[in-house]
Design a protein around this motif. Sequence first.
Motif, PDB file in Angstrom:
ATOM      1  N   ASP A  28       0.864  -1.168   0.000  1.00 56.51           N
ATOM      2  CA  ASP A  28       0.000   0.000   0.000  1.00 56.51           C
ATOM      3  C   ASP A  28       0.906   1.225   0.000  1.00 56.51           C
ATOM      4  N   SER A  29       0.625   2.184  -0.861  1.00 55.28           N
ATOM      5  CA  SER A  29       1.543   3.321  -1.026  1.00 55.28           C
ATOM      6  C   SER A  29       1.704   4.126   0.254  1.00 55.28           C
ATOM      7  N   MET A  30       0.668   4.183   1.082  1.00 52.53           N
ATOM      8  CA  MET A  30       0.767   4.996   2.296  1.00 52.53           C
ATOM      9  C   MET A  30       1.620   4.301   3.359  1.00 52.53           C
ATOM     10  N   VAL A  31       1.578   2.983   3.410  1.00 49.28           N
ATOM     11  CA  VAL A  31       2.491   2.242   4.283  1.00 49.28           C
ATOM     12  C   VAL A  31       3.916   2.422   3.770  1.00 49.28           C
ATOM     13  N   ASN A  32       4.058   2.417   2.460  1.00 46.69           N
ATOM     14  CA  ASN A  32       5.369   2.596   1.830  1.00 46.69           C
ATOM     15  C   ASN A  32       5.949   3.970   2.122  1.00 46.69           C
ATOM     16  N   HIS A  33       5.100   4.989   2.174  1.00 46.56           N
ATOM     17  CA  HIS A  33       5.571   6.376   2.269  1.00 46.56           C
ATOM     18  C   HIS A  33       5.705   6.914   3.683  1.00 46.56           C
ATOM     19  N   TYR A  34       4.895   6.389   4.637  1.00 43.45           N
ATOM     20  CA  TYR A  34       4.815   7.024   5.947  1.00 43.45           C
ATOM     21  C   TYR A  34       5.006   6.020   7.079  1.00 43.45           C
ATOM     22  N   THR A  35       5.543   6.531   8.207  1.00 41.24           N
ATOM     23  CA  THR A  35       5.751   5.724   9.401  1.00 41.24           C
ATOM     24  C   THR A  35       4.451   5.621  10.187  1.00 41.24           C
ATOM     25  N   ALA A  36       4.490   4.864  11.288  1.00 37.73           N
ATOM     26  CA  ALA A  36       3.320   4.736  12.152  1.00 37.73           C
ATOM     27  C   ALA A  36       2.927   6.067  12.778  1.00 37.73           C
ATOM     28  N   ARG A  48       6.965   7.417  -6.691  1.00 38.01           N
ATOM     29  CA  ARG A  48       5.552   7.115  -6.906  1.00 38.01           C
ATOM     30  C   ARG A  48       4.737   8.124  -6.095  1.00 38.01           C
ATOM     31  N   PRO A  49       3.520   8.456  -6.517  1.00 38.51           N
ATOM     32  CA  PRO A  49       2.697   9.381  -5.742  1.00 38.51           C
ATOM     33  C   PRO A  49       2.012   8.669  -4.577  1.00 38.51           C
ATOM     34  N   ASP A  50       1.412   9.414  -3.668  1.00 40.72           N
ATOM     35  CA  ASP A  50       0.466   8.815  -2.740  1.00 40.72           C
ATOM     36  C   ASP A  50      -0.704   8.301  -3.574  1.00 40.72           C
ATOM     37  N   TYR A  51      -1.226   7.140  -3.209  1.00 40.29           N
ATOM     38  CA  TYR A  51      -2.362   6.531  -3.909  1.00 40.29           C
ATOM     39  C   TYR A  51      -2.127   6.456  -5.422  1.00 40.29           C
ATOM     40  N   PRO A  52      -1.112   5.749  -5.870  1.00 38.26           N
ATOM     41  CA  PRO A  52      -0.844   5.639  -7.316  1.00 38.26           C
ATOM     42  C   PRO A  52      -2.020   5.087  -8.115  1.00 38.26           C
ATOM     43  N   GLY A 101      -3.572  -5.274  -7.290  1.00 35.90           N
ATOM     44  CA  GLY A 101      -2.506  -5.101  -6.311  1.00 35.90           C
ATOM     45  C   GLY A 101      -3.053  -4.843  -4.911  1.00 35.90           C
ATOM     46  N   ILE A 102      -2.140  -4.789  -3.952  1.00 36.05           N
ATOM     47  CA  ILE A 102      -2.494  -4.644  -2.537  1.00 36.05           C
ATOM     48  C   ILE A 102      -3.359  -3.417  -2.278  1.00 36.05           C
ATOM     49  N   GLU A 103      -2.953  -2.258  -2.813  1.00 33.50           N
ATOM     50  CA  GLU A 103      -3.662  -1.015  -2.501  1.00 33.50           C
ATOM     51  C   GLU A 103      -5.126  -1.081  -2.912  1.00 33.50           C
ATOM     52  N   ALA A 104      -5.396  -1.519  -4.132  1.00 37.20           N
ATOM     53  CA  ALA A 104      -6.780  -1.622  -4.603  1.00 37.20           C
ATOM     54  C   ALA A 104      -7.517  -2.750  -3.890  1.00 37.20           C
ATOM     55  N   SER A 105      -6.830  -3.856  -3.657  1.00 41.77           N
ATOM     56  CA  SER A 105      -7.452  -5.033  -3.051  1.00 41.77           C
ATOM     57  C   SER A 105      -7.980  -4.727  -1.660  1.00 41.77           C
ATOM     58  N   LEU A 106      -7.177  -4.073  -0.832  1.00 41.39           N
ATOM     59  CA  LEU A 106      -7.547  -3.841   0.559  1.00 41.39           C
ATOM     60  C   LEU A 106      -8.392  -2.592   0.749  1.00 41.39           C
ATOM     61  N   ARG A 107      -8.637  -1.880  -0.341  1.00 43.08           N
ATOM     62  CA  ARG A 107      -9.494  -0.689  -0.277  1.00 43.08           C
ATOM     63  C   ARG A 107     -10.743  -0.893  -1.135  1.00 43.08           C
ATOM     64  N   SER A 129     -14.982   3.009  -1.100  1.00 41.82           N
ATOM     65  CA  SER A 129     -14.235   2.073  -1.941  1.00 41.82           C
ATOM     66  C   SER A 129     -13.364   2.868  -2.903  1.00 41.82           C
ATOM     67  N   ILE A 130     -12.159   2.377  -3.138  1.00 41.03           N
ATOM     68  CA  ILE A 130     -11.245   3.077  -4.046  1.00 41.03           C
ATOM     69  C   ILE A 130     -11.841   3.182  -5.450  1.00 41.03           C
ATOM     70  N   LEU A 131     -12.839   2.363  -5.730  1.00 39.86           N
ATOM     71  CA  LEU A 131     -13.535   2.461  -7.017  1.00 39.86           C
ATOM     72  C   LEU A 131     -14.185   3.839  -7.188  1.00 39.86           C
ATOM     73  N   ALA A 132     -14.583   4.471  -6.076  1.00 41.48           N
ATOM     74  CA  ALA A 132     -15.226   5.784  -6.147  1.00 41.48           C
ATOM     75  C   ALA A 132     -14.225   6.902  -6.413  1.00 41.48           C
ATOM     76  N   ASP A 133     -12.958   6.683  -6.096  1.00 42.34           N
ATOM     77  CA  ASP A 133     -11.932   7.724  -6.264  1.00 42.34           C
ATOM     78  C   ASP A 133     -11.044   7.504  -7.473  1.00 42.34           C
ATOM     79  N   ALA A 134     -10.874   6.258  -7.883  1.00 40.68           N
ATOM     80  CA  ALA A 134     -10.001   5.933  -9.012  1.00 40.68           C
ATOM     81  C   ALA A 134     -10.834   5.815 -10.289  1.00 40.68           C
TER      82      ALA A 134
END
Length: 649
Positions: A115-123, A142-146, A167-173, A188-193
């Motif tokens: 997930d791009s946000m796990v990739n980009h940011y700490t806890a 890569r951008p946030d939310y590619p 992929g993980i980002e779309a799958s888990l969202r 759902s990421i379907l509404a934003d992508a």
Amino acid sequence: MTVKKNASRETLKNPSQQKAKETTDFPYPPKEDFLPTTREEIERLGWERPDIILFSGDAYVDHPSFGAAVIGRSLQAAGFKVAIVPQPNWRDDLRDFRKLGKPRLFFGVSAGAMDSMVNHYTANRRLRHDDAYTPGGRHGMRPDYPTIEYSRILKELYPDVPVIAGGIEASLRRVAHYDYWQDRLRPSILADAKVDMIIYGMGERVIVDLAHRLNDGEKIEEIQDLAQTVFYSKERPSEEDIVLASYEDCLADKRKQAINFRHVEEESNRLKGAVIWQSTGGRMIRINPMLPPMTTGEIDASFDLPYTRLPHPRYKGKTIPAYDMIRHSVNIHRGCFGGCAFCTISAHQGKFIASRSKESIVREAKKVTGMHDFKGYISDLGGPSANMYAMSGKDKSKCAVCRKPSCLFPTPCPNLETDHRPLLEVYNAVDALPGVKKSFIGSGVRYDLAMAHSGDSDKDAASARYIKELITKHVSGRLKVAPEHTSDRVLKCMRKPSFSLFRKFKGIFDRVNREEGLRQQLIPYFISSHPACEKEDMAELAVETKELDFHLEQVQDFTPTPMTLATEIYYTGIHPYTGEKVYTARSEKEKLAQRDFFFWYKPEYRRLIADELRKMKRPDLLARLYSNNRSAKNDRDAKYQRGAKPRRR
């Protein structure tokens, strides 16, 4: 390093931690051996245009551990012409999105292996300064939310071409979910992508079926029956379907979001789940159920595809950290039936295990031994959980109606086959290969599974043999396991076994090391700030681990990620299965106060911890934690080593 057969006293260095040779040190395969990434490479293959173009947030590594390679090679094996655009530049004139033109069938987009946000940011929501899936570990490629950004650009440039997300980002969202980094419930990421369809989970079977149907002339909007797909639908739910509370209702009532999660998790963990619907923005999103787990033949076919096991030549001479970690590893199965509250594996791969044949595993291990930089050590012979290989329900009819997310919690299911003999056969077959000095198990081991009593003396003896062989033959000096906490109340919320079981496992580990003359370490992983965990639980964790002579290094502050039980509890404050309220540390101050207890042994933390224990009115814990150090009064006034100062709160 030469290793004696009887596992010497030396602490072996895991090859995954060794710096790999530069790729320029050996004859690199030609570009034609890889999926094309440029117009020039496409023309060399004699193509007019690709059938499918994949856009990935990761560098292109042609290896079965990298999703874009698996999807691309699966489509290629099915007869399609596939190109990959790795880490496209989304900031400039968008030439990366234009350079290969329009595919004949569709675009595929994925954020990558994380997930791009796990990739980009700490806890603590701080920006990371590196990216393991980028050459040189460089951040910012890569951008946030590619998934959202790539699909938006592609639809603006090519509005008539279908865009499929995976992929993980779309799958888990795929449904309404809590986003920790924005601290809000997102649809759902379907509404934003700007995508026509999402394929969730392990997608190689579904993407091939979709490609064939589009190739046969079907329109993307007509395809409503593919498993593991998410899309807007004008059809209406049937009586057998599950209709979730709408996104808007969940915004207004967190309890409805908690109830939704339970439905989604239960259906994701069934052999044959129901169709799920959710209204978002006045439109109905349809989520088709998961496919059954792959057969051995199907998963073998996926891993046996002609991967070069190398980064694309465009990265020649550069290091990709994620690749260096797994370059000499072999994945032996998919899926996990552990059901841990903080883990997303079952939501993506499912809880039912799909295992490769021993022959397929050995074939890949032979390829590893032939790599130019292989020194005799398989860095990991494992999977999502190292010792679930070839395990399933004894009575499949019981599995068919089961909705439980875990086969191990609160105790191993009596219908679960826990025979470790097939796994031992795999270990022995790989270790017998010429050139293999040692195979390490770097994946997480479920010691509760290995210690489970089946009632069958032969199987229980095999489990005991597995534990001994693991310790004596497959540890690189340090065996990492994940008890996660010491408090039974917190562990219950985590869906993990009691800490007493870890104590028993440590006893076995210590005894085997003594008997075999080994000097190996047991490295436990723990999590702070998990739902149900309070400061007093962390204080007790510090005392218990101190008395077991652990100075903790492998620690993690809980990070809420989409589609986990723990994240839903964090967001809603409610346990979806009981309806009860659950405390969770939310502020940075609360989180740091818990995390400090991991480092009780560091002088600069002593004063902070002593003060906290006094506030808790737990002089008993204070005495146990610092009984061999200065008195509590002296601790308060002591000067800190190295000039360290207590952190302000």
